[in-house]
Motif scaffolding. Structure first.
Motif: not given
Length: 591
Positions: A262-280
């Motif tokens: 389940h924790l792996f599912d949550v991580v997968t859902q988070y990465r599919a929904i949110f983008s962690d690319e930060e602007p310079l």
């Protein structure tokens, strides 16, 4: 001319004693004529004026006497006129007093008339726009129906329409009431959406829910991420709380499985929904918030919580199944390496502490049992013919095994102590980190020191009653302890912690290993020193020479099993059982 005017002004001022002159042009003319008279004429002027005044008074009296009726009528008319004007004035005052209320009444009438006309026009307009107004008034009810039935797309459209109405007609009370009711329904929809995230929701549904939350525009991006992680964390915690904790092994295995899936599912859902690319470069007027740190911190928190649960359950005892749990935990950490959260390096200290604690507890229990055995042990109960040619039934040792010293069967306390220590060794082999070499050696050496003290206490208590035979048996007892039991423990430690592997871990040659203290070898001289006065000098010298030869032992066979002697009461006096321990696939080696 100017000088004459000033003289005339000063003359008038002196004549009238500073009072301003009155009389108009006649006085000015008279003064001009008076100024042109001579001195004699001026002297006669007062008399002339008195005579003229007397004549005018007589004429006035004659006129009044001749026309007294006119004067009376004139006075009566004046009186009547005064009384008429007084009545007129009083009537006018009453009229003026009544005019303001009348004026206010007129204004109220006009205002009421205008209001009635306005209401009439509004009623006519309302009647003409009845359908459109009814649709607007039904918006709160429609919004509530959409929210309760899960029609979130339509509910969001209604909320957007109401926001436009509020911007245009914010001052209308009816519109404000509609806005308040729609806002209440929107809050209900927000609660329902967040509640969906607290259930076993799949990725497509997560995407829809987050899309609705973004369109509601009630959270910033960072707040939305925190809300998502909090909701999913609550769902994960509810699953973990449902795991029964009666059996620590069952609890931790289910916890590992739950977290891994389940924790792996949550991580997968988070990465599919949110983008962690930060602007310079952050946008103007905004702070550069590292939103990726939110997820990183949450993952670290979950790993830390899992490690705490793991250590707690391991401390409660898992029945010697550390190797199975270690394999499951390593697989769990390996699966998380695919998402950049490999925590296998943090598992080693946990299992090290548990393995060491279990071994120390078992060693102390062995010492306690040895104390109990020595309390009830008498040298008379030893076999009558030590070293006799009577054969002892000994099972055939399997290839690669380390056979315990047979002589210990003649001394039940030592045999039981060895049996208990070998049980602890067998449990330790299931999870035997190389980093525990010194701690395990120190624990065993302390236990052997306690055993030495117990033997000395037995000697002091029984020495006075020893016979020659009992003294000989006690010397053989100490000799077996020092010459057979201690070297055997060192061989066991060398199989558990191979010197070559320890030297490779430390990065030193194997010949320099003895400089680093007790690493897989018990200090025999320290344990032998309190018993030196009991042993013959020849045997003490032999033991010292044997200890020196053990400092650099030759490499022995790999530890495949440890044979444990049993007490005479377990399998009959003089018998020995062989306990097989499964060789683990790998040993957890940490520096």
């Amino acid at each position: 001319m100017a000088a004459a005017g000033l003289e005339e002004a000063s003359l008038l001022t002196w004549l009238f004693r500073g009072a301003p002159p009155t009389g108009g042009p006649e006085l000015a003319g008279y003064l001009g004529a008076l100024a042109g008279l001579g001195l004699e004429a001026l002297g006669r002027e007062p008399g002339r004026l008195s005579e003229e005044r007397a004549q005018l008074g007589a004429q006035t009296r004659a006129l009044a006497f001749a026309h007294y009726k006119a004067f009376i009528r004139s006075a009566e008319c004046t009186s009547e006129t005064g009384r008429g004007f007084g009545g007129i004035e009083r009537g006018l005052a009453r009229l003026l007093g009544r005019l303001p209320p009348f004026q206010e009444t007129g204004r109220n009438f006009v205002r009421d008339a205008e209001e009635i006309a306005l209401n009439r026009r509004m009623n006519s307009l309302t009647l003409n726009r009845h359908t459109e107004i009814l649709e607007i008034l039904e918006i709160p009810q429609l919004m509530d129906t959409c929210v309760r039935n899960g029609y979130y797309e339509e509910a969001l459209e209604l909320a957007a329409y109401v926001r436009r109405l509020e911007r245009k007609h914010a001052t209308i009370p009816v519109i404000q009431g509609i806005v308040d009711e729609v806002r209440h329904s929107t809050q209900l929809m927000l609660t329902q959406l967040i509640q969906q995230l607290r259930t076993n929701i799949q990725l497509p549904a997560c995407l829809r829910v987050i899309g609705y939350l973004r369109r509601m525009d009630v959270f910033t991006e960072a707040e939305l991420r925190i809300t998502f992680l909090q909701a999913r964390d609550a769902w994960l915690h509810s699953i973990q709380a449902a795991i029964p904790d009666d059996d620590p092994y069952f609890h931790i295995t289910k916890m590992i499985e739950t977290c891994r899936v389940h924790l792996f599912d949550v991580v997968t859902q988070y990465r599919a929904i949110f983008s962690d690319e930060e602007p310079l470069v952050p946008p103007p007027g905004e702070q550069n918030l590292n939103e990726g740190a939110i997820f990183h911190g949450w993952v670290l928190q979950k790993v830390s919580q899992f490690l705490q649960v793991l250590e707690h359950d391991l401390q409660c005892g898992v029945g010697g199944r550390l190797d199975s749990l270690l394999g499951q935990c390593m697989y769990f950490g390996l699966s998380f390496s695919r998402v950049g959260a490999d925590f296998r390096g943090q598992l080693a200290p946990v299992f090290q502490r548990v393995a060491l604690g279990t071994f120390q507890k078992a060693v102390q229990e062995a010492v306690a049992k040895f104390q109990d055995g020595m309390d009830s042990y008498t040298l008379i109960s030893a076999p009558a013919a030590l070293g006799s040619t009577i054969p002892v039934a000994v099972p055939t040792a399997q290839p690669g095994t380390l056979q315990p010293p047979m002589v210990l069967l003649d001394f039940p306390p030592l045999a039981c102590f060895l049996n208990n220590i070998l049980v602890a060794f067998n449990d330790l082999r299931l999870c035997c980190p190389i980093a525990l070499a010194q701690d395990v050696t120190v624990a065993l050496e302390d236990a052997l020191g306690q055993v030495t003290m117990i033997i000395l206490a037995f000697h002091r208590a029984e020495e006075a009653a020893f016979s020659c035979r009992e003294q000989e048996l006690f010397v053989q007892f100490c000799t077996a302890f020092l010459e057979d039991l201690l070297p055997y423990f060192n061989r066991c430690l060398q199989l558990l912690f191979p010197p070559g592997q320890i030297a490779q871990t430390l990065g030193i040659p194997p010949t320099q290993l003895h400089k680093y203290g007790n690493l897989g070898s018990v200090n025999v001289s320290r344990i032998q020193e309190p018993l030196t006065f009991i042993l013959p000098k020849r045997e003490a010298a032999f033991n010292l020479e044997k200890e020196l030869s053990l400092e650099n032992p030759a490499p022995g066979p790999e530890l495949a099993e440890l044979s444990t002697p049993t007490s005479p009461g377990d399998g009959g006096e003089g018998s020995m059982e062989t306990k097989h321990a499964a060789q683990p696939d790998t040993l957890l080696a940490t520096a």
